[in-house]
Write a protein that holds these residues in place. Structure first.
Motif, PDB file in Angstrom:
ATOM      1  N   VAL A 145       0.819  -1.199  -0.165  1.00  0.00           N
ATOM      2  CA  VAL A 145       0.005   0.099   0.052  1.00  0.00           C
ATOM      3  C   VAL A 145       0.710   1.368  -0.028  1.00  0.00           C
ATOM      4  O   VAL A 145       1.984   1.088   0.465  1.00  0.00           O
ATOM      5  CB  VAL A 145      -0.965   0.085   1.272  1.00  0.00           C
ATOM      6  N   ASP A 146       0.380   2.308  -0.742  1.00  0.00           N
ATOM      7  CA  ASP A 146       1.112   3.519  -0.463  1.00  0.00           C
ATOM      8  C   ASP A 146       1.337   4.151   0.674  1.00  0.00           C
ATOM      9  O   ASP A 146       0.544   3.939   1.715  1.00  0.00           O
ATOM     10  CB  ASP A 146       0.381   4.507  -1.657  1.00  0.00           C
ATOM     11  N   LEU A 205      -1.064   4.835   4.091  1.00  0.00           N
ATOM     12  CA  LEU A 205      -1.081   3.822   5.362  1.00  0.00           C
ATOM     13  C   LEU A 205      -0.523   4.878   6.486  1.00  0.00           C
ATOM     14  O   LEU A 205      -0.952   4.572   7.658  1.00  0.00           O
ATOM     15  CB  LEU A 205       0.254   2.944   5.256  1.00  0.00           C
ATOM     16  N   VAL A 206       0.021   5.740   6.463  1.00  0.00           N
ATOM     17  CA  VAL A 206       0.287   6.696   7.402  1.00  0.00           C
ATOM     18  C   VAL A 206      -0.851   7.537   7.973  1.00  0.00           C
ATOM     19  O   VAL A 206      -1.398   7.698   9.145  1.00  0.00           O
ATOM     20  CB  VAL A 206       1.498   7.826   7.373  1.00  0.00           C
ATOM     21  N   TRP A 241      -1.511  -0.035  10.850  1.00  0.00           N
ATOM     22  CA  TRP A 241      -0.098  -0.255  11.640  1.00  0.00           C
ATOM     23  C   TRP A 241       0.464  -1.537  11.207  1.00  0.00           C
ATOM     24  O   TRP A 241       1.790  -1.386  10.983  1.00  0.00           O
ATOM     25  CB  TRP A 241      -0.465  -0.068  13.094  1.00  0.00           C
ATOM     26  N   LYS A 242      -0.066  -2.765  11.257  1.00  0.00           N
ATOM     27  CA  LYS A 242       0.526  -4.167  11.119  1.00  0.00           C
ATOM     28  C   LYS A 242       1.087  -4.068   9.616  1.00  0.00           C
ATOM     29  O   LYS A 242       2.232  -4.508   9.535  1.00  0.00           O
ATOM     30  CB  LYS A 242      -0.526  -5.154  11.156  1.00  0.00           C
ATOM     31  N   ASP A 243       0.455  -3.233   8.793  1.00  0.00           N
ATOM     32  CA  ASP A 243       1.026  -3.374   7.428  1.00  0.00           C
ATOM     33  C   ASP A 243       2.099  -2.562   7.271  1.00  0.00           C
ATOM     34  O   ASP A 243       3.026  -2.845   6.457  1.00  0.00           O
ATOM     35  CB  ASP A 243      -0.081  -2.999   6.446  1.00  0.00           C
ATOM     36  N   LEU A 244       2.262  -1.430   7.956  1.00  0.00           N
ATOM     37  CA  LEU A 244       3.348  -0.480   7.999  1.00  0.00           C
ATOM     38  C   LEU A 244       4.574  -1.039   8.283  1.00  0.00           C
ATOM     39  O   LEU A 244       5.652  -1.022   7.875  1.00  0.00           O
ATOM     40  CB  LEU A 244       2.844   1.000   8.708  1.00  0.00           C
ATOM     41  N   VAL A 245       4.435  -1.562   9.455  1.00  0.00           N
ATOM     42  CA  VAL A 245       5.497  -2.450  10.051  1.00  0.00           C
ATOM     43  C   VAL A 245       6.102  -3.356   9.265  1.00  0.00           C
ATOM     44  O   VAL A 245       7.255  -3.613   8.998  1.00  0.00           O
ATOM     45  CB  VAL A 245       5.299  -2.996  11.493  1.00  0.00           C
ATOM     46  N   SER A 246       4.940  -4.318   8.825  1.00  0.00           N
ATOM     47  CA  SER A 246       5.560  -5.299   7.750  1.00  0.00           C
ATOM     48  C   SER A 246       6.354  -4.890   6.491  1.00  0.00           C
ATOM     49  O   SER A 246       7.422  -5.482   6.098  1.00  0.00           O
ATOM     50  CB  SER A 246       4.359  -6.204   7.277  1.00  0.00           C
TER      51      SER A 246
END
Lengths: 155, 181
Positions: free
Chosen positions: B5-6, B10-11, B22-27
């Motif tokens: 995701v862009d 995400l932010v 948040w989970k996707d950002l960390v991943s």
């Protein structure tokens, strides 16, 4: 960028060690419970420490600083690094007039919240970090006001 | 690897408290943060400690980041600063202060640029179709690079078609990375 430049950069980047973290740190993917604190709104009370404030301690290292703001009195001891690159910022803050309300003290550098601490009225706080210029301490009061104390400008 | 995701989206979602975002950002950036910590010279245990601290700091700083597209660099600089602090406070490492590790607005630094590029490569690979992704892996991620003969066997293609496929896939990766001239 030419094809050769791109390929060259690609190959250099791929030579970097690129590792997955171990599974034991998967807990970082759980959203922290602590909510992020908003930056101070425009017009928040602010003052700037001077280099003399920092050097006012014994041997010119570590000065006691006291400031009064609407609603808050602050006393700090700011100790610059002593060879290890780490500043220490410790102090206390009192509501004025007195009120038994917690406040959140936040150490900020640019776009980074380096540390934060929820303290009771008059309780101590302490931070230690490697700071360059442009750090600030924000005091977020329970009713929403924010007081900002900017670190000394870089000499 | 799936689609990514862009980061701006995400932010924004993280700022709204979206746990999945948040989970996707960390991943999406976990390899970047962990690799950056190791690159500063920390051992794995110390790098794990730094890794945890970086995400705490990111979450606290969510509303302070002015340009979410620059998040990879924010993560690199933050990881390096925390790595230095970790090393000094744990007594693992005593040496002269390295300004580039503590300055939040780093000067041009080849390692930082390469780490950013490495993250772009990861993001770009996720945007490729599976065949192109495999082609890029075979020729650029393996050491030594795969031979055209072995690639043709694995991919089930004529050997004389591999060269042009490799070029096309590299070009797609470049476009997928949005490399600017």
């Amino acid at each position: 960028m030419s094809d050769n430049s791109f390929l060259d950069r690609l190959q250099k980047a791929l030579k970097l060690s690129w590792k997955e973290p171990p599974k034991e740190v998967d807990n970082a993917k759980a959203k922290p419970k602590e909510e992020p604190i908003q930056p101070p709104p425009p017009g928040s009370s602010a003052e700037t420490l001077t280099p003399a404030d920092i050097r006012s301690g014994p041997g010119g290292k570590g000065g006691m600083v006291s400031r009064s703001f609407p609603g808050l009195d602050v006393t700090l001891m700011v100790t610059p690094p002593d060879g290890d690159g780490l500043w220490e910022v410790r102090g206390r803050a009192w509501r004025n007039p007195k009120a038994d309300l917690d406040l959140t003290v936040v150490l900020v550098q640019g776009e980074n919240v380096l540390d934060q601490s929820v303290v009771a009225n008059g309780a101590s706080f302490s931070f230690q970090d490697s700071l360059s210029d442009a750090w600030s301490l924000e005091f977020h009061l329970a009713e929403g006001n924010v007081v900002v104390l900017d670190g000394p400008p870089k000499e | 690897m799936g689609s990514q995701v862009d980061v701006k989206t995400l932010v924004a979602q993280c700022r709204e408290g979206d746990e999945g975002a948040w989970k996707d950002l960390v991943s999406q950036y976990e390899n970047l943060v962990f690799s950056t910590a190791l690159q500063t010279g920390l051992d794995q245990d110390a790098a794990v400690d730094v890794f945890q601290q970086v995400w705490v700091e990111l979450h606290r700083s969510l509303f302070r980041i002015k340009d979410p597209q620059a998040l990879p660099r924010w993560l690199i600089v933050t990881t390096r600063r925390i790595s230095y602090r970790q090393a000094v406070t744990s007594g693992r490492w005593v040496r002269d202060l390295r300004e580039d590790l503590v300055d939040p607005t780093p000067r041009a630094d080849e390692v930082v640029s390469l780490l950013e590029l490495r993250q772009q490569i990861q993001d770009g690979m996720a945007g490729l179709d599976p065949r192109c992704r495999r082609v890029v892996e075979l020729f650029f991620f393996t050491e030594p690079p795969t031979s055209y003969q072995d690639a043709s066997t694995e991919l089930g293609l004529a050997e004389d078609s591999i060269g042009s496929l490799k070029s096309r896939c590299l070009d797609r990766l470049r476009k997928s990375m949005e490399v600017k001239p």
